[in-house]
Design an enzyme around this catalytic site. Sequence first.
Site, PDB file in Angstrom:
ATOM      1  N   LYS A  74      11.503  66.291  16.699  1.00 57.96           N
ATOM      2  CA  LYS A  74      11.604  64.827  16.665  1.00 57.96           C
ATOM      3  C   LYS A  74      13.072  64.438  16.756  1.00 57.96           C
ATOM      4  O   LYS A  74      13.876  64.813  15.908  1.00 57.96           O
ATOM      5  CB  LYS A  74      10.996  64.294  15.353  1.00 57.96           C
ATOM      6  CG  LYS A  74      11.279  62.808  15.085  1.00 57.96           C
ATOM      7  CD  LYS A  74      10.618  62.315  13.784  1.00 57.96           C
ATOM      8  CE  LYS A  74      11.039  60.882  13.445  1.00 57.96           C
ATOM      9  NZ  LYS A  74      10.456  60.379  12.188  1.00 57.96           N
ATOM     10  N   GLU A  80       6.835  56.200  13.912  1.00 54.19           N
ATOM     11  CA  GLU A  80       7.176  56.468  15.315  1.00 54.19           C
ATOM     12  C   GLU A  80       7.289  57.957  15.616  1.00 54.19           C
ATOM     13  O   GLU A  80       7.107  58.368  16.755  1.00 54.19           O
ATOM     14  CB  GLU A  80       8.486  55.756  15.678  1.00 54.19           C
ATOM     15  CG  GLU A  80       9.790  56.495  15.331  1.00 54.19           C
ATOM     16  CD  GLU A  80       9.993  56.720  13.841  1.00 54.19           C
ATOM     17  OE1 GLU A  80       9.363  56.020  13.037  1.00 54.19           O
ATOM     18  OE2 GLU A  80      10.787  57.612  13.477  1.00 54.19           O
ATOM     19  N   LYS A 127      12.614  48.574   8.436  1.00 55.05           N
ATOM     20  CA  LYS A 127      12.858  49.159   7.120  1.00 55.05           C
ATOM     21  C   LYS A 127      13.749  48.231   6.295  1.00 55.05           C
ATOM     22  O   LYS A 127      14.522  47.462   6.864  1.00 55.05           O
ATOM     23  CB  LYS A 127      13.592  50.497   7.290  1.00 55.05           C
ATOM     24  CG  LYS A 127      12.738  51.631   7.825  1.00 55.05           C
ATOM     25  CD  LYS A 127      13.577  52.906   7.952  1.00 55.05           C
ATOM     26  CE  LYS A 127      12.766  54.055   8.522  1.00 55.05           C
ATOM     27  NZ  LYS A 127      11.661  54.520   7.660  1.00 55.05           N
ATOM     28  N   ARG A 175       5.432  60.539  14.827  1.00 54.51           N
ATOM     29  CA  ARG A 175       4.185  61.172  15.299  1.00 54.51           C
ATOM     30  C   ARG A 175       3.875  60.746  16.733  1.00 54.51           C
ATOM     31  O   ARG A 175       3.198  61.464  17.459  1.00 54.51           O
ATOM     32  CB  ARG A 175       3.038  60.844  14.331  1.00 54.51           C
ATOM     33  CG  ARG A 175       2.658  59.400  14.287  1.00 54.51           C
ATOM     34  CD  ARG A 175       1.855  59.056  13.037  1.00 54.51           C
ATOM     35  NE  ARG A 175       2.694  59.003  11.843  1.00 54.51           N
ATOM     36  CZ  ARG A 175       2.236  58.779  10.610  1.00 54.51           C
ATOM     37  NH1 ARG A 175       0.941  58.611  10.399  1.00 54.51           N
ATOM     38  NH2 ARG A 175       3.047  58.742   9.595  1.00 54.51           N
ATOM     39  N   ASP A 194      17.314  61.094  11.486  1.00 53.11           N
ATOM     40  CA  ASP A 194      15.927  61.194  11.928  1.00 53.11           C
ATOM     41  C   ASP A 194      15.783  62.018  13.220  1.00 53.11           C
ATOM     42  O   ASP A 194      14.678  62.171  13.738  1.00 53.11           O
ATOM     43  CB  ASP A 194      15.348  59.778  12.116  1.00 53.11           C
ATOM     44  CG  ASP A 194      13.882  59.692  11.762  1.00 53.11           C
ATOM     45  OD1 ASP A 194      13.392  60.589  11.045  1.00 53.11           O
ATOM     46  OD2 ASP A 194      13.227  58.737  12.207  1.00 53.11           O
ATOM     47  N   ASP A 254      16.362  55.391  13.243  1.00 49.03           N
ATOM     48  CA  ASP A 254      15.046  54.819  12.952  1.00 49.03           C
ATOM     49  C   ASP A 254      15.208  53.551  12.107  1.00 49.03           C
ATOM     50  O   ASP A 254      15.364  53.632  10.891  1.00 49.03           O
ATOM     51  CB  ASP A 254      14.189  55.859  12.216  1.00 49.03           C
ATOM     52  CG  ASP A 254      12.775  55.349  11.922  1.00 49.03           C
ATOM     53  OD1 ASP A 254      12.413  54.278  12.450  1.00 49.03           O
ATOM     54  OD2 ASP A 254      12.050  56.038  11.176  1.00 49.03           O
ATOM     55  N   ASP A 314       6.979  51.799  12.294  1.00 46.42           N
ATOM     56  CA  ASP A 314       7.849  52.758  11.603  1.00 46.42           C
ATOM     57  C   ASP A 314       7.237  54.164  11.577  1.00 46.42           C
ATOM     58  O   ASP A 314       7.908  55.128  11.223  1.00 46.42           O
ATOM     59  CB  ASP A 314       8.122  52.262  10.180  1.00 46.42           C
ATOM     60  CG  ASP A 314       9.335  52.925   9.554  1.00 46.42           C
ATOM     61  OD1 ASP A 314      10.056  53.637  10.279  1.00 46.42           O
ATOM     62  OD2 ASP A 314       9.555  52.729   8.340  1.00 46.42           O
TER      63      ASP A 314
HETATM   64  N1  BES Z   1      11.789  58.799   9.579  1.00 50.25           N
HETATM   65  C1  BES Z   1      10.818  58.292   8.692  1.00 50.25           C
HETATM   66  C2  BES Z   1      10.499  59.249   7.553  1.00 50.25           C
HETATM   67  C3  BES Z   1      11.604  59.570   6.598  1.00 50.25           C
HETATM   68  C4  BES Z   1      11.611  59.030   5.336  1.00 50.25           C
HETATM   69  C5  BES Z   1      12.594  60.479   6.914  1.00 50.25           C
HETATM   70  C6  BES Z   1      12.591  59.350   4.438  1.00 50.25           C
HETATM   71  C7  BES Z   1      13.568  60.783   6.011  1.00 50.25           C
HETATM   72  C8  BES Z   1      13.570  60.241   4.768  1.00 50.25           C
HETATM   73  C9  BES Z   1       9.521  58.016   9.443  1.00 50.25           C
HETATM   74  O1  BES Z   1       9.665  57.638  10.757  1.00 50.25           O
HETATM   75  C10 BES Z   1       8.856  56.902   8.727  1.00 50.25           C
HETATM   76  O2  BES Z   1       9.401  55.826   8.729  1.00 50.25           O
HETATM   77  N2  BES Z   1       7.690  57.167   8.162  1.00 50.25           N
HETATM   78  C11 BES Z   1       6.955  56.193   7.447  1.00 50.25           C
HETATM   79  C12 BES Z   1       5.524  56.282   7.895  1.00 50.25           C
HETATM   80  C13 BES Z   1       4.654  55.187   7.376  1.00 50.25           C
HETATM   81  C14 BES Z   1       5.048  53.877   8.007  1.00 50.25           C
HETATM   82  C15 BES Z   1       3.227  55.521   7.650  1.00 50.25           C
HETATM   83  C16 BES Z   1       7.075  56.501   5.970  1.00 50.25           C
HETATM   84  O3  BES Z   1       7.040  57.666   5.596  1.00 50.25           O
HETATM   85  O4  BES Z   1       7.251  55.558   5.194  1.00 50.25           O
HETATM   86 ZN    ZN Z   2      11.380  58.276  11.698  1.00 52.28          ZN
HETATM   87 MN    MN Z   3       9.968  55.549  10.977  1.00 52.55          MN
END
Ligand code: BES
Ligand code: ZN
Ligand code: MN
Length: 540
Positions: free
Chosen positions: A307, A391, A319, A393, A330, A312, A389
Site C-alpha cells: 500500500k 482507501e 480525518k 483496501r 501510509d 492519507d 478513508d
Molecule cells: N491509513 C489508515 C489506517 C491507519 C491508522 C494507519 C492509524 C496508521 C495509523 C487507513 O487508511 C484508515 O484510515 N483506515 C480506517 C478505516 C475505517 C474508515 C474503516 C480506520 O482504521 O479508521
Molecule cells: Zn490509509
Molecule cells: Mn484511510
Amino acid sequence: MRPESEYSRWVNRNAPHVALFGLPQSTRLHDSLGTFHTVSSQKIMKTSLSLSPAAQTETECLVAVALDRGEKDKTDVFVSTTDKAVQQAAAALISAGDVSGKNFETHWLHNPSGLKAKRLLLVGGGKSAKFTAADLRKLAGAAVRALKPRKLRSLAFVLPDAIPAEDALRAVVEGSIVGDFDPDTYKSDRKDQRVESLTVVTSGDQSNFQRALDEAHTVAESQNFTRGLVNEPSNRMTPTILAQRAQEMCKEAGLKCEVYGADKIKELKMGAFWGVAQGSDEPPALIIMRYEPAGAPEKPVLGLVGKGITFDTGGISIKPADGMEKMKYDMAGGATMIGVMRAIAMLKPKVKVIGIVCATENMPSGKAQKPGDIQTAMSGKTIEIINTDAEGRLVLADGLCYARQLGCTHLIDAATLTGAVVVALGYANVGVFSNDDSFYQEFASTLAKSGENMWRLPVNDEYLDMTRSQIADLMNTGGRWGGASTAAAFLREFAETTPWIHLDIAGTAWMEDNKPWIAKGPSGIAVRSLIEFARGFGKS
Ligand code: BES
Ligand code: ZN
Ligand code: MN
C-alpha cells in the site's frame, strides 16, 4: 557549467543544511507539479571481520555482552566470551557488584587493562538462559545508539559465545546498522552522528562468516532504505517521487521496473485504485519491480503487494486534524516492498519475485470519490464506498488482482491498513491474516530468525458477511467491530484462491518512542521477515 555546481547552488537555495553537511547519495527529484526536492538517504556503515584476539583489537570502543547466569532472583554476572583478556578487563567491575547484567544496562571502562581498545563498553543482556539472537540484535543496536551522542565513530563487537557464531554475527551486524539510523535528515542542526564502521570480533576461521556478514549488511541496509522512504514527508514523497526512487533502486540493483500512470491504471480497469487516485492533483503510480533470475523455475512466483498512500487525508470522509501529519507514513507497506526487492536483487535467491506498489494520495477535492459511490474493481467486483478513508483496501484490491494476472502463485501484502489493528495489538505486533494455513506456517517459521513480532488474527467468512453491500458486491467498510479482520476479509476477496498473507503494519511501521536499540520514527518493520521468507521460498 559542471552539473555539480548547479546542483550545489540549487541546494544552497532550497535546503542549505543538505549542502552544509554534505549528505551522501542525496538525489534531486521533482514531483509532478515541477517542484524540486532533495531526497536523502543514509550513510552506509562499513563492516568487517576480525579473527584476531579481542585484546589486540585497536578500536575506539570494544563492546561485550554481560549476562546473568543466576537462577531466579540470584545474580551471577559474566561476560559472554571465551576471550580471557576481555573477562579480565571487566572482572573488577563485576566482582564489585556494579554490573547487574540487566537488559540494556551499560558500563563504560576507559583504557581497560590488557586491551588495546580505548574503551570497553559492557551491555547487559539479561538472564543467559533466555538470551537469544533477537536479544543480541537489540543489544548491538543499543550499543551503537549509546556511541552516537558520544561522537564515537567506530566500534568492535565481541561476539558473545552464548549464541551460535553465525547467528550472532548476523544479529550484531543487523542490529548495529538498524541502530545507526536516525530520521534527522531535515534537521538544520543535524549532528550527523553516524557510526561509520563496525568490526565483528570472532574466534575461529569460518569460511562462511564473510558471506554472512555481507548478507546481514544487505538486509539491514535495505531495512534502513525503507525507513528513509517512509520518513519523507508527502511533499517530498509523492507517488511520482516514490516511483522514481523505486526505479533508481531497481537500476542500481539490476531489477526490471515499470511505472504506470493514470492512463494505464484506467486501461487496466483498476476502478478501485483509480477511485482513490481521482481526487488528487498528484498523479498515481503503479510500480512493478521484477526479479526473474536465470535458472529460476517458472513456478512458484511470489507477489509482494504494498500500500503506497503517500498521504492519507481520509478523502471526503476527512480525518480529524489531530495527528493527521502522521499519515505521511501510509506508504510504509509500499516502501517495505521496495526495500525487500532491493535485498532480494542483491541476495539472489533462485525464485521469481514480483513487487507491486499502488501509490497515490488520498485527497478530498471536487474530483474526489464520495461516500455512496460505486466502483468496479479490476476483478469485476463492485464496491460501494461507505467511507473514503478506507482507501487502502481499495488500492490493494486491484494490486492483488494485478499480481495474480502477472502470474504470481503466492501473494503477500503489507499495509498500514487499519486503526483497528492498533486497538487489537498495540504497537507490539504486526497483524497477520491468511487464507492458507500451510503458507502461513511457512511464513511464521521465518519470524524467529528475523526477530520481528507478528500475531495471526482471524479472517473467517463472518467478517466477509459484514462487508456485503445491499446494492453492490462489497462495501469498503465492515462496521464498527473487528475492523482489522473485516478489512482483511475484503482483501481476501481479491486474492481469491491464491495462497495469500496480509500484514497489517499500521501499529508497527512507526515507532512512537525512542527505544534503546532503535530511533523513534519509521521502523522498517516486516522488511527482514519478508527478505528471510523470500530467500527460503520455493526451496522445499
Ligand atoms: N491509513 C489508515 C489506517 C491507519 C491508522 C494507519 C492509524 C496508521 C495509523 C487507513 O487508511 C484508515 O484510515 N483506515 C480506517 C478505516 C475505517 C474508515 C474503516 C480506520 O482504521 O479508521
Ligand atoms: Zn490509509
Ligand atoms: Mn484511510
